[in-house]
Motif scaffolding. Structure first.
Motif, mmCIF file in Angstrom:
data_model
loop_
_atom_site.group_PDB
_atom_site.id
_atom_site.type_symbol
_atom_site.label_atom_id
_atom_site.label_comp_id
_atom_site.label_asym_id
_atom_site.label_seq_id
_atom_site.Cartn_x
_atom_site.Cartn_y
_atom_site.Cartn_z
ATOM 1 N N LEU A 322 0.845 -1.195 0.000
ATOM 2 C CA LEU A 322 0.000 0.000 0.000
ATOM 3 C C LEU A 322 0.885 1.252 0.000
ATOM 4 O O LEU A 322 1.793 1.376 0.801
ATOM 5 N N LYS A 323 0.615 2.153 -0.926
ATOM 6 C CA LYS A 323 1.418 3.374 -1.027
ATOM 7 C C LYS A 323 0.595 4.559 -0.552
ATOM 8 O O LYS A 323 -0.457 4.859 -1.097
ATOM 9 N N LEU A 324 1.101 5.213 0.459
ATOM 10 C CA LEU A 324 0.429 6.405 0.987
ATOM 11 C C LEU A 324 1.466 7.504 1.188
ATOM 12 O O LEU A 324 2.665 7.226 1.301
ATOM 13 N N SER A 325 0.990 8.726 1.238
ATOM 14 C CA SER A 325 1.906 9.829 1.532
ATOM 15 C C SER A 325 2.505 9.627 2.915
ATOM 16 O O SER A 325 1.855 9.054 3.783
ATOM 17 N N PRO A 326 3.747 10.108 3.113
ATOM 18 C CA PRO A 326 4.337 9.929 4.452
ATOM 19 C C PRO A 326 3.533 10.670 5.515
ATOM 20 O O PRO A 326 2.995 11.740 5.261
#
Lengths: 534, 291
Positions: A322-326
């Motif tokens: 899953l890719k999310l903003s930091p």
């Protein structure tokens, strides 16, 4: 036992057990025992709680039986109502509602069982107080002849009908649309004030909802017979804390003569209570919220779901990591953000009219002529009662404690909530404070400031301890009514009639300590910042 | 990144809920399996800093979380078994509130909330009140709040209760995609929930840790202990009382009972390939607990 009676028995028994195992019930029992002791002071104790011209009856069974009936009727009507008024709503909140709705129990039977259970709880409290009064009669020793009939007659003719009526009102206010929350609480409080005044000042027994006027008048007449100087006070008397110097003169009073008209009037009130119960069963919607006005409570249990767009988790797109903003986290606590969120959540759901009325109160304090200002000031601090009463109870009520406690220090959360409550008090008081400052009334600013700190602290502490809005609402309404509105000096937390800011600052401090201790026992931890603990 | 549980016990009055549990967890998914009342939720609540152990210690990267819970809370995502939401808030407002609790800056919070609502298929309902949400949607809001702060430790307690079968599968996929570079603890009593995604499994029963192993090893441990017995319907209850019954299927020739036992339960019993469910039942029943 017929099957219907058996069903009633079990319904009432279950409701009764549920009530009696609650802390609030134990608290009320404790208060009743204490009241039994405090309300029968020794002749040299230096105070009395029932004033009829500075005299009182000898502590015999008739006098104490009458006192018990009057005291419990008046006090239980207020505190008993707030203790028992949400039994049906609780079934809804605890999600038992749908189970009951699907059961074959009829509306009338369910409502009758709730009212009956509340009635029995009230009777148990009354019985405890009565026993305490009997024990005090023997302890004080002014008349050691226990006449049980003198205790039972007022119980039967006065207390039982009165508590039955009260029990019927607890269910009515729980099912009548719009009466479940603050509006219902305020209305009932007004009803209690109205009924109290009528009981004391009613021209005849028909208007006496509590039924205590017969005892009150009997006692006052008895006093006037023995002390003719008191004849001008005939038929009047009042409850409260009255300091007395020296020994209180006493007289022998043998009780009320219960005539048929009196008994008939009490039967009429029982009939009224029965009618209220039947009306409540007709109003009871069986936990069905469809078509009703939207309220917070109904939204919680709403089973009537409209079509929603996102009916499920997406089936695709989650096969890889899953890719999310930091997530940029603040090093310590982000107080401004927390406070902003807390304020938003406290004020959420209030109508535009609420804000307009608040603005009018602020402006009124600034511009109203000076002679009218003292009448307006108390209303400034009753208007946000619904905002403050949410404090400390929200997480328990909405079952969010797990989420909040794992995200944030309970101590930090407590202080943020407190600060938000104080800010709201400050905002609604801004008109008054600016006016005091412009008129160089430093003492008034000081006293009002203490009130601003005291009220939200009281709300937060009582909300934390009880997990409910009701305790704060009843305590605060009574306090506000007696203090700022009716100018009892010690209870005037705003200093409108007489300022005691040091007292209220001290009480604020005490409440904070109590609340922090309660938090500690609940969580076992109060750490506030990274790397620190308390 | 390491979570260590050292001899942790928890008692409520005279009742022991957890008894000397020790575990050391590294990044990846850990499935925590156990019957109802095994002590899973108690352990989860202690890991989530909501309760403290009566004895023993839980450390996060060497720091005792009972003494310094805030250190873990900064990196914790927790989805409790049973949680509520504020019904008069929208998902956007609720997540904004939770982000403030977790100490996220307003800008970061808004970005992550939007992303999470999108990922969890809630963006179309972002402005609807939570009070009108279904159980599954509310669960997704719960998932979203647990991921707001990009947690290094994600604890999910019985997350699939109330979800339909399709949604359960999708939720498992979501957890898989989250498992890189973080510790994910998935507590459940449903074996299939952990079988596909957890490379290590801890089994609990009666407040104790029964075993902590990889699924293959667990399955291997019950090889040649799983039997198929064809029995008449009348004998089923008797078999249930004597042996650990994994499943029972009605067929024309009688009931095909799947039994986990060290010994051959009947002369005509035949061996079956073992499964994780068999291993779970074997371990739990060996402690005298009801699976």
């Amino acid at each position: 036992m017929s099957s219907a009676l058996s069903v009633y028995f079990h319904l009432i028994k279950t409701n009764l057990i549920k009530q009696m195992r609650s802390y609030s019930f134990l608290l009320v029992i404790g208060i009743s025992v204490f009241a039994g002791y405090a309300c029968v002071p020794d002749a040299s104790a230096g105070y009395e709680i029932f004033y009829i011209g500075g005299v009182r009856g000898i502590y015999n069974s008739a006098w104490l039986g009458g006192m018990a009936a009057m005291l419990t009727t008046m006090l239980l009507w207020l505190f008993g109502f707030f203790m028992l008024r949400s039994q049906i709503s609780e079934d809804e909140r605890l999600k038992v509602g749908p189970l009951i709705a699907a059961a074959p129990v009829r509306n009338l039977r369910y409502i009758v069982s709730k009212a009956a259970a509340n009635f029995v709880v009230l009777l148990v409290i009354e019985a405890v107080l009565l026993l305490a009064f009997m024990a005090m009669q023997l302890l004080r020793g002014e008349d050691v002849q226990l006449q049980v009939g003198d205790y039972l007659a007022p119980l039967l003719y006065i207390t039982v009908p009165s508590l039955f009526l009260l029990a019927s009102l607890t269910v009515l206010f729980d099912v009548f649309p719009g009466f479940k929350g603050l509006l219902g609480n305020l209305l009932f409080f007004c009803l209690w004030i109205f009924a109290s005044v009528l009981s004391i000042a009613a021209p005849n027994h028909w208007w006496d909802m509590f039924g205590i006027s017969s005892i009150l008048k009997g006692m006052a007449q008895g006093a006037a017979e023995h002390y003719p100087a008191l004849s001008s006070l005939e038929n009047s008397g009042s409850f409260g804390y009255y300091p007395v110097e020296g020994q209180i003169p006493t007289f022998d009073w043998q009780g009320v003569v219960w005539d048929q008209q009196l008994i008939f009037i009490r039967l009429v009130w029982i009939a009224a209570g029965s009618a209220i119960i039947v009306a409540s069963s007709l109003l009871f919607r069986r936990f069905n919220s469809s078509g009703a006005a939207v309220s917070l409570h109904k939204l919680v249990i709403s089973a009537q779901e409209q079509p929603l767009a996102g009916s499920s988790l997406p089936a695709t797109g989650l096969n890889g990591p899953l890719k999310l903003s930091p997530a940029v986290k603040a090093k310590g606590l982000r107080w401004p953000g927390l406070l902003r969120s807390e304020l938003k959540i406290m004020l959420k759901g209030l109508s535009l009219w609420w804000f307009l009325a608040a603005a009018a109160l602020i402006a009124g304090c600034l511009f109203i002529p000076a002679e009218y200002l003292p009448s307006l000031l108390p209303f400034v601090m009753i208007w946000p009662i619904g905002v403050w009463s949410q404090m400390g109870m929200r997480d328990k009520h909405y079952f969010t404690r797990g989420l909040i406690a794992s995200s944030c220090s309970p101590f930090a959360k407590w202080w943020t909530e407190w600060l938000a409550g104080v800010l709201i008090a400050l905002l609604i008081s801004s008109g008054a404070i600016i006016r005091f400052m412009l008129e160089a009334q430093g003492q008034a600013v000081w006293a009002w400031g203490a009130g601003i700190l005291f009220v939200p602290t009281l709300a937060l502490t009582l909300g934390t301890l009880s997990g409910s809005k009701k305790l704060f609402e009843v305590v605060y309404m009574l306090w506000w009514y007696l203090g700022p509105l009716n100018h009892i000096p010690e209870l005037d937390f705003l200093g409108i009639s007489e300022a005691s800011p040091e007292l209220y600052l001290g009480m604020t401090g005490l409440l904070i300590v109590i609340s922090v201790i309660a938090q500690f026992f609940r969580t076992g931890n109060l750490s506030i910042r990274r790397g620190s603990s308390l | 990144m390491e979570l260590q549980i050292e001899q942790v016990s928890k008692t409520y009055g005279s009742k022991s809920a957890l008894n000397g549990v020790s575990l050391k967890l590294k990044p990846g998914v850990v499935g925590l399996l156990g019957p109802n009342g095994a002590g899973k939720s108690t352990l989860m609540r202690m890991l989530a800093t909501i309760e403290q152990p009566t004895t023993g210690k839980i450390t996060w990267n060497g720091v005792d979380i009972a003494r310094q819970p805030q250190i873990l809370r900064q990196e914790l995502g927790y989805l409790p078994q049973d949680f509520g939401v504020y019904p008069n808030l929208t998902p956007l407002e609720f997540l904004d509130y939770m982000a403030a609790m977790k100490g996220l800056s307003a800008k970061t919070a808004r970005t992550r909330i939007n992303e999470l609502l999108e990922i969890l298929n809630l963006s179309h309902d972002r402005k609807r009140l939570l009070g009108g949400f279904s159980g599954g949607m509310r669960q997704r809001v719960g998932i979203a709040q647990s991921l707001l702060n990009d947690p290094s430790l994600l604890i999910v307690d019985e997350p699939t209760v109330g979800l339909d079968p399709g949604e359960r599968i999708r939720f498992r996929n979501l957890l898989s995609s989250l498992s890189a570079e973080r510790i994910v603890i998935l507590s459940t009593h449903i074996v299939t929930d952990v079988e596909s995604i957890a490379p290590t499994i801890a089994i609990m029963a009666k407040g104790r840790l029964v075993t902590y192993a990889e699924p293959e090893n667990l399955i291997q441990s019950v090889e040649e202990k799983v039997w198929n017995c064809i029995i008449p319907a009348a004998a089923l209850q008797d078999m249930q009382e004597k042996y650990t019954l994994s499943s029972a299927i009605q067929r024309s020739d009688g009931i095909h009972a799947r039994i986990v036992s060290d010994l051959r339960p009947m002369p005509n019993a035949t061996l079956l390939p073992s499964s994780l469910e068999d291993a779970y039942l074997y371990r739990v029943s060996s402690l005298g607990a009801t699976p």
